[in-house]
Design a protein around this motif. Sequence first.
Motif: not given
Length: 499
Positions: A357-360, A364-372, A394-395, A426-433
Amino acid sequence: MHRPFTAEAEVAGELAALRPGLVPRYSAELPGARAAVLTRLWRAFTHEPLPWLAGRAAGRDGVTLRLADGRRLHGPHPDPYATSGYVTEVRLDDRPYADPVRLVTALGVAHGTDFAAELGHSAASLALSRAGRPVHPKEWPTDDWEWEQRVVDGHPYHPNCRSRPGFSVAEQLAYGPEHGPVVQLGTLPVPAGDCLVTGEWPDGMRDGGRLLVPVHPWQAEHVLKRPCGEGFAAHPLMALRTLAEPDGRHVKTALSARLTSSVRDISVYSVGQSATLSAFAHAAAARMDGLLHVTRTLGAVTADSPDLAAVLRESPQAYADAGRGERVLPVAALTTTGLPDSPAWLAGFTRLALTVGLSMLELGVALEAHGQNLLVVLSATGDPLRLVYRDLADIRVSPARLARHGVLVPELTGRTVTDDERALRRKLFGSLVAGALAATAGSAGALREALASAVRELPRTPDLVALLEEPLPTKALTLMRLSPGTPGDQWAQLPNPLR
């Protein structure tokens, strides 16, 4: 006390007519379902910036919230990362409430009436989901859709985790993945000249000069209100409107119903960008040294309407070596394996997820990496090997960050493109962490230990420093439901589990 006619009673009545043998189990599951919804609601009350709350004060026996009108709402000390239904009762002044519907009704806040109705649907549907779930064998599934159907409770932190307004009990049993159904999709022929198509639309979904658009049966009956041609049988996935075809391919259909927060249609905008996003994300993932794969979008079509559209994607199973006993499953299904109970395993998985997640994000790519959206490939012995990401709608993509790394900026427009560092984080931390990792850990303590172990081995980038030192962003899901006139996401801050 006599309970008024509610969503719970409505579900019970329909269930008595359809599956009378399931009624006792449904009734037995209701208290736990109410507690699960109330726990999610209490998380929102204790952490979201709700305008009718004037203050929060922690005491030895819990937390007291002061309402703007002077009333007091008291409940247990919140764990914003807990996923179990540990909140069984809160007190408004001196009156106890175990039912989230009655609590929100008593609060009398703006837009609370509609929200209370959604909470009623959520608790009733959750009890139905828990009552009707099939008994799964102990062996791990081989098909990806079987993993998806093991996730019963829906969103781990949204009070509307199982809200399905507009779905009858018969429709929930027929279409809800947790009930294990097979869904017969229809097709609607549309002249090719009337459609926007990106990618490759398969020959098997064409009829001369017309495109055969896959249609969910609920959409055909309630929104399009027209019969559809014969399509194919498919297995519903966690997203309900996305299904696995017999050949393994996944099809995302339009489903114009409000599930949790959003109406699940497919915008013309997302169809227009799908091929470009897919090619770009696939190339970006190739920079992750084999730790990340992105499922490719094969084709997308819209008949110039979000109510009649579909997206075809390759299956995540393409990135697991079945010959070696590898399995790929959504992160939300990890809790069904028992693997996260091991602190060492959880730390290793957290390290993998943060590395990717942090490498992406740095790229320059923030993934919406939630559990789904985020899936993990496990070895035959359960070790986390690599990640798979799906659904790129939604990335967020940062042209400035891409340029710093010499990456050609894709031809994208609209909400997908932003250089706002806060929005990207927000996009990455809110979804992944605050989402995938927190729900997998199941508590603040377990999340803290996993993060503390994982971050020691990560490069200390500005994004990692922000993750370590700042409050953790999460979507203010209840505030959003109580603010129907405010477009877009709204945010809350959770206490940083590492501080």
